[in-house]
Design an enzyme around this catalytic site. Structure first.
Site, PDB file in Angstrom:
ATOM      1  N   PRO A 185      46.141 -34.616  -8.864  1.00 36.14           N
ATOM      2  CA  PRO A 185      46.877 -33.378  -8.548  1.00 36.14           C
ATOM      3  C   PRO A 185      46.337 -32.199  -9.346  1.00 36.14           C
ATOM      4  O   PRO A 185      45.806 -32.381 -10.438  1.00 36.14           O
ATOM      5  CB  PRO A 185      48.316 -33.695  -8.980  1.00 36.14           C
ATOM      6  CG  PRO A 185      48.177 -34.776 -10.008  1.00 36.14           C
ATOM      7  CD  PRO A 185      46.959 -35.575  -9.629  1.00 36.14           C
ATOM      8  N   ASP A 186      46.475 -30.982  -8.766  1.00 35.38           N
ATOM      9  CA  ASP A 186      46.174 -29.814  -9.590  1.00 35.38           C
ATOM     10  C   ASP A 186      47.409 -29.520 -10.441  1.00 35.38           C
ATOM     11  O   ASP A 186      48.324 -30.351 -10.519  1.00 35.38           O
ATOM     12  CB  ASP A 186      45.707 -28.623  -8.736  1.00 35.38           C
ATOM     13  CG  ASP A 186      46.794 -28.052  -7.859  1.00 35.38           C
ATOM     14  OD1 ASP A 186      47.950 -28.511  -7.952  1.00 35.38           O
ATOM     15  OD2 ASP A 186      46.510 -27.139  -7.065  1.00 35.38           O
ATOM     16  N   PHE A 187      47.449 -28.381 -11.091  1.00 36.40           N
ATOM     17  CA  PHE A 187      48.554 -28.110 -12.006  1.00 36.40           C
ATOM     18  C   PHE A 187      49.633 -27.233 -11.378  1.00 36.40           C
ATOM     19  O   PHE A 187      50.820 -27.507 -11.485  1.00 36.40           O
ATOM     20  CB  PHE A 187      48.021 -27.427 -13.286  1.00 36.40           C
ATOM     21  CG  PHE A 187      47.105 -28.321 -14.060  1.00 36.40           C
ATOM     22  CD1 PHE A 187      47.605 -29.205 -15.000  1.00 36.40           C
ATOM     23  CD2 PHE A 187      45.740 -28.311 -13.827  1.00 36.40           C
ATOM     24  CE1 PHE A 187      46.769 -30.062 -15.683  1.00 36.40           C
ATOM     25  CE2 PHE A 187      44.890 -29.151 -14.506  1.00 36.40           C
ATOM     26  CZ  PHE A 187      45.396 -30.035 -15.437  1.00 36.40           C
ATOM     27  N   ARG A 188      49.224 -26.155 -10.704  1.00 36.89           N
ATOM     28  CA  ARG A 188      50.192 -25.111 -10.357  1.00 36.89           C
ATOM     29  C   ARG A 188      50.526 -25.012  -8.873  1.00 36.89           C
ATOM     30  O   ARG A 188      51.271 -24.109  -8.503  1.00 36.89           O
ATOM     31  CB  ARG A 188      49.685 -23.750 -10.872  1.00 36.89           C
ATOM     32  CG  ARG A 188      49.626 -23.720 -12.387  1.00 36.89           C
ATOM     33  CD  ARG A 188      49.098 -22.424 -12.968  1.00 36.89           C
ATOM     34  NE  ARG A 188      49.064 -22.515 -14.416  1.00 36.89           N
ATOM     35  CZ  ARG A 188      48.107 -23.140 -15.119  1.00 36.89           C
ATOM     36  NH1 ARG A 188      47.082 -23.706 -14.496  1.00 36.89           N
ATOM     37  NH2 ARG A 188      48.166 -23.207 -16.436  1.00 36.89           N
ATOM     38  N   ASN A 242      37.919 -29.015 -15.603  1.00 38.16           N
ATOM     39  CA  ASN A 242      38.408 -30.361 -15.326  1.00 38.16           C
ATOM     40  C   ASN A 242      37.900 -31.363 -16.351  1.00 38.16           C
ATOM     41  O   ASN A 242      36.807 -31.227 -16.897  1.00 38.16           O
ATOM     42  CB  ASN A 242      37.984 -30.789 -13.915  1.00 38.16           C
ATOM     43  CG  ASN A 242      38.526 -29.840 -12.862  1.00 38.16           C
ATOM     44  OD1 ASN A 242      39.453 -29.086 -13.149  1.00 38.16           O
ATOM     45  ND2 ASN A 242      37.963 -29.862 -11.670  1.00 38.16           N
ATOM     46  N   ASP A 283      38.002 -34.722 -15.533  1.00 36.97           N
ATOM     47  CA  ASP A 283      37.844 -35.989 -14.822  1.00 36.97           C
ATOM     48  C   ASP A 283      36.403 -36.494 -14.794  1.00 36.97           C
ATOM     49  O   ASP A 283      36.147 -37.637 -14.429  1.00 36.97           O
ATOM     50  CB  ASP A 283      38.396 -35.870 -13.384  1.00 36.97           C
ATOM     51  CG  ASP A 283      37.848 -34.651 -12.627  1.00 36.97           C
ATOM     52  OD1 ASP A 283      36.646 -34.339 -12.780  1.00 36.97           O
ATOM     53  OD2 ASP A 283      38.608 -34.013 -11.884  1.00 36.97           O
ATOM     54  N   HIS A 333      37.325 -27.328 -21.034  1.00 35.65           N
ATOM     55  CA  HIS A 333      38.572 -27.843 -21.608  1.00 35.65           C
ATOM     56  C   HIS A 333      38.428 -29.274 -22.118  1.00 35.65           C
ATOM     57  O   HIS A 333      39.402 -30.022 -22.178  1.00 35.65           O
ATOM     58  CB  HIS A 333      39.708 -27.742 -20.576  1.00 35.65           C
ATOM     59  CG  HIS A 333      40.093 -26.318 -20.283  1.00 35.65           C
ATOM     60  ND1 HIS A 333      40.953 -25.947 -19.291  1.00 35.65           N
ATOM     61  CD2 HIS A 333      39.730 -25.161 -20.891  1.00 35.65           C
ATOM     62  CE1 HIS A 333      41.096 -24.624 -19.277  1.00 35.65           C
ATOM     63  NE2 HIS A 333      40.354 -24.127 -20.233  1.00 35.65           N
ATOM     64  N   CYS A 383      47.174 -43.024 -39.588  1.00 36.03           N
ATOM     65  CA  CYS A 383      47.872 -42.079 -40.479  1.00 36.03           C
ATOM     66  C   CYS A 383      49.303 -41.821 -40.008  1.00 36.03           C
ATOM     67  O   CYS A 383      50.070 -41.119 -40.674  1.00 36.03           O
ATOM     68  CB  CYS A 383      47.103 -40.762 -40.603  1.00 36.03           C
ATOM     69  SG  CYS A 383      47.319 -39.657 -39.185  1.00 36.03           S
ATOM     70  N   GLY A 405      38.537 -23.663  -6.574  1.00 33.77           N
ATOM     71  CA  GLY A 405      39.629 -24.575  -6.922  1.00 33.77           C
ATOM     72  C   GLY A 405      40.344 -24.235  -8.206  1.00 33.77           C
ATOM     73  O   GLY A 405      40.786 -25.141  -8.914  1.00 33.77           O
ATOM     74  N   THR A 406      40.479 -22.958  -8.498  1.00 35.52           N
ATOM     75  CA  THR A 406      41.178 -22.580  -9.732  1.00 35.52           C
ATOM     76  C   THR A 406      42.062 -21.365  -9.514  1.00 35.52           C
ATOM     77  O   THR A 406      41.691 -20.455  -8.763  1.00 35.52           O
ATOM     78  CB  THR A 406      40.188 -22.323 -10.895  1.00 35.52           C
ATOM     79  OG1 THR A 406      40.930 -21.841 -12.033  1.00 35.52           O
ATOM     80  CG2 THR A 406      39.115 -21.306 -10.543  1.00 35.52           C
TER      81      THR A 406
HETATM   82  P1  OAD Z   1      45.643 -24.742 -11.062  1.00 37.93           P
HETATM   83  O1  OAD Z   1      46.552 -25.831 -10.614  1.00 37.93           O
HETATM   84  O2  OAD Z   1      46.213 -23.661 -11.887  1.00 37.93           O
HETATM   85  O3  OAD Z   1      44.943 -24.062  -9.793  1.00 37.93           O
HETATM   86  C1  OAD Z   1      44.359 -24.855  -8.788  1.00 37.93           C
HETATM   87  C2  OAD Z   1      43.988 -23.922  -7.643  1.00 37.93           C
HETATM   88  O4  OAD Z   1      43.279 -24.695  -6.692  1.00 37.93           O
HETATM   89  C3  OAD Z   1      45.177 -23.315  -6.925  1.00 37.93           C
HETATM   90  O5  OAD Z   1      44.910 -21.954  -6.669  1.00 37.93           O
HETATM   91  C4  OAD Z   1      45.267 -24.115  -5.622  1.00 37.93           C
HETATM   92  O6  OAD Z   1      45.759 -23.352  -4.543  1.00 37.93           O
HETATM   93  C5  OAD Z   1      43.824 -24.452  -5.402  1.00 37.93           C
HETATM   94  N1  OAD Z   1      43.583 -25.689  -4.633  1.00 37.93           N
HETATM   95  C6  OAD Z   1      44.257 -26.866  -4.665  1.00 37.93           C
HETATM   96  N2  OAD Z   1      43.660 -27.770  -3.885  1.00 37.93           N
HETATM   97  C7  OAD Z   1      42.587 -27.174  -3.320  1.00 37.93           C
HETATM   98  C8  OAD Z   1      41.559 -27.586  -2.425  1.00 37.93           C
HETATM   99  N3  OAD Z   1      41.502 -28.829  -1.939  1.00 37.93           N
HETATM  100  N4  OAD Z   1      40.629 -26.680  -2.085  1.00 37.93           N
HETATM  101  C9  OAD Z   1      40.664 -25.414  -2.540  1.00 37.93           C
HETATM  102  N5  OAD Z   1      41.594 -24.967  -3.406  1.00 37.93           N
HETATM  103  C10 OAD Z   1      42.544 -25.836  -3.799  1.00 37.93           C
HETATM  104  O7  OAD Z   1      44.416 -25.460 -11.794  1.00 37.93           O
HETATM  105  P2  OAD Z   1      43.342 -24.791 -12.767  1.00 37.93           P
HETATM  106  O8  OAD Z   1      43.086 -23.375 -12.391  1.00 37.93           O
HETATM  107  O9  OAD Z   1      42.189 -25.708 -12.837  1.00 37.93           O
HETATM  108  O10 OAD Z   1      44.386 -26.623 -18.847  1.00 37.93           O
HETATM  109  O11 OAD Z   1      44.142 -24.846 -14.128  1.00 37.93           O
HETATM  110  C11 OAD Z   1      43.526 -24.396 -15.300  1.00 37.93           C
HETATM  111  C12 OAD Z   1      44.050 -25.111 -16.493  1.00 37.93           C
HETATM  112  O12 OAD Z   1      45.486 -25.093 -16.512  1.00 37.93           O
HETATM  113  C13 OAD Z   1      43.734 -26.577 -16.554  1.00 37.93           C
HETATM  114  O13 OAD Z   1      42.434 -26.857 -17.013  1.00 37.93           O
HETATM  115  C14 OAD Z   1      44.756 -27.087 -17.527  1.00 37.93           C
HETATM  116  C15 OAD Z   1      45.955 -26.381 -16.978  1.00 37.93           C
HETATM  117  O14 OAD Z   1      47.001 -26.178 -17.869  1.00 37.93           O
HETATM  118  C16 OAD Z   1      44.834 -27.205 -19.967  1.00 37.93           C
HETATM  119  O15 OAD Z   1      45.674 -28.077 -19.906  1.00 37.93           O
HETATM  120  C17 OAD Z   1      44.252 -26.683 -21.233  1.00 37.93           C
END
Ligand code: OAD
Length: 420
Positions: free
Chosen positions: A189-192, A262, A264, A281, A315, A351-352
């Site tokens: 899963p992504d995060f947001r 990522n 992974d 990260h 520790c 993808g961010t």
């Molecule tokens: P986010 O979850 O913030 O953003 C993912 C983005 O990818 C969103 O805009 C989605 O709409 C989009 N998305 C999802 N699936 C997709 C697909 N199949 N094709 C195209 N777009 C898609 O994730 P990140 O931006 O990677 O950090 O989050 C950044 C950081 O926040 C992570 O590295 C993590 C998190 O907290 C730490 O924990 C330090």
């Protein structure tokens, strides 16, 4: 916190998620834009004449250099207690008192003002003004305007034209910025994302904000939550077509560097050379204690991650994989590889949500004329200056799943995208 520590933290040294409830914004910020009209985005530091990497104090409009230059911004805060400053590099806003980047609706007009200073006026807002005044464009003028448009694929901003430019080797040093979205089709899963993102699944933990799972101080006190939550991020996942497209770019000799948030490791699994990747990260390849920093056996860590049980160091403190948590320093490798971005001739961001700094600020590090392509399910990056509505902008967004968009690019370029 000492000034020294603040010195280390400013300019995005730590992985941070912008704070939305800074109490100093309302009282300290004079948002009357008239005061900022005199500020030139290329103004030199008023103490050392440095140009670039400067910050403007949002209380008194003085321009000061960053910690990478002579730390006059920090000295200004120490002398005056003016806590709010904006970076000319990526237009991020920092509060010294909160030790945090800020995000708030009240900053919008200020950001727009500085964005216009930096990138030129927003043509979409000009266009809507014209509409309100009922001025109709003459066809000849429209033609004139199209002549001014950028050339190459930016002229049409189409996937096909980008693919043809790649096929014709017009780009030889491609930089990629990637986020969780590129691994979603692998089952991670992504995060947001509103319903399916990891942060939407945390209600049972009653966290004041979901990012706490990855905050170092919270982890030291309550490691159980991280080990339960992270289970969905570990496993034997397979690379996606997007990862294989990165490999294809390397095979074609035009991949300069992948900057990934990522952890992974799917870029490596797809066959991309390790030295082509910056793991901004961190990664899961090694583990350390979160307090005494002793190395922790990574095979044992893997078992804990799979079982959802806490990995305790001898520790008595919890150990964790070498993933960068909020509040932790980014790997020095990140900063050294950022320099390379200045050589890139094309930036692909995919993808961010571009919500986490300092990573999000990387989009500002490529040359001013370098095309920036966003491939995502939604248009993100506007808060760091990406402009998709402006026909003259070097930015373009292709909305969709990264796997599909990259497959289409490969198809139009007559490249065979092999997914093993
Ligand atoms: P986010 O979850 O913030 O953003 C993912 C983005 O990818 C969103 O805009 C989605 O709409 C989009 N998305 C999802 N699936 C997709 C697909 N199949 N094709 C195209 N777009 C898609 O994730 P990140 O931006 O990677 O950090 O989050 C950044 C950081 O926040 C992570 O590295 C993590 C998190 O907290 C730490 O924990 C330090």
């Amino acid at each position: 916190m000492s000034d020294r520590n603040i010195n280390v933290e400013i300019d995005g040294y730590f992985a941070v998620s912008p704070k939305r409830d800074c109490p100093h914004l309302a009282t300290a910020l004079d948002a009357d834009l008239a005061h900022y009209r005199e500020v030139n985005i290329r103004s030199p530091c008023q103490d050392c004449d440095n140009v670039g990497e400067n910050w403007v104090c949002l209380i008194c409009q003085q321009v000061k250099c960053s910690r990478y230059v002579s730390s006059h911004g920090l000295a200004h805060y120490s002398d005056t207690n003016h806590s709010l400053a904006m970076s000319f590099s990526d237009l991020s806003v920092w509060c010294h008192l909160c030790d945090s980047y800020l995000e708030h609706d009240s900053l919008d007009s200020l950001l727009r003002h500085f964005r216009d200073l930096k990138f030129g006026p927003d043509v979409s807002s000009l266009a809507s003004n014209l509409e309100e005044m009922k001025i109709e464009e003459e066809p000849e003028e429209a033609e004139e305007e199209s002549k001014e448009k950028a050339s190459g694929f930016l002229g049409t901003k189409s996937i096909r034209d980008l693919a043809l430019a790649l096929k014709n080797s017009e780009y030889k040093k491609i930089a990629i910025m990637a986020g969780a979205g590129i691994s979603v089709s692998a089952g991670i899963p992504d995060f947001r994302s509103t319903a399916s993102g990891l942060y939407a699944q945390l209600a049972e933990y009653n966290l004041s904000k979901p990012e706490l799972v990855f905050e170092i101080n919270y982890f030291r006190n309550s490691p159980e939550v991280f080990f339960k939550v992270v289970k969905s991020l570990v496993g034997d996942f397979k690379p996606t077509p997007t990862h294989y497209f990165f490999k294809l770019l390397e095979q074609k000799g035009c991949l300069m560097k992948i900057y990934t948030q990522n952890i992974d490791g799917l870029e490596v699994k797809a066959g991309v050379s390790r030295d082509k990747i910056t793991f901004a990260h961190g990664h899961m390849e090694s583990s350390h204690c979160s307090v005494c920093k002793a190395e922790y056996d990574n095979a044992l860590m893997k078992t804990h991650l799979e079982n959802g049980t806490v990995a305790w160091c001898e520790c008595g403190a919890p150990a964790k994989p070498d993933v960068v948590f909020f509040g932790e320093a980014l790997n020095p490798e990140f900063y050294s590889s950022v320099q390379m971005l200045r050589e890139a001739d094309l930036l692909i961001v995919c993808g961010t949500s571009l919500k986490v700094f300092p990573f999000a600020g990387l989009v500002t590090q490529v040359g001013e004329k370098v095309p920036r392509v966003m491939i995502n399910r939604e248009a993100s990056g506007q808060s760091v200056g990406m402009q998709y509505d402006n026909p003259k902008s070097r930015d373009v967004v292709f909305i969709g799943d990264t796997d599909e968009v990259f497959a289409e690019i490969a198809r139009h370029a007559d490249w065979e995208l092999v997914c093993e």
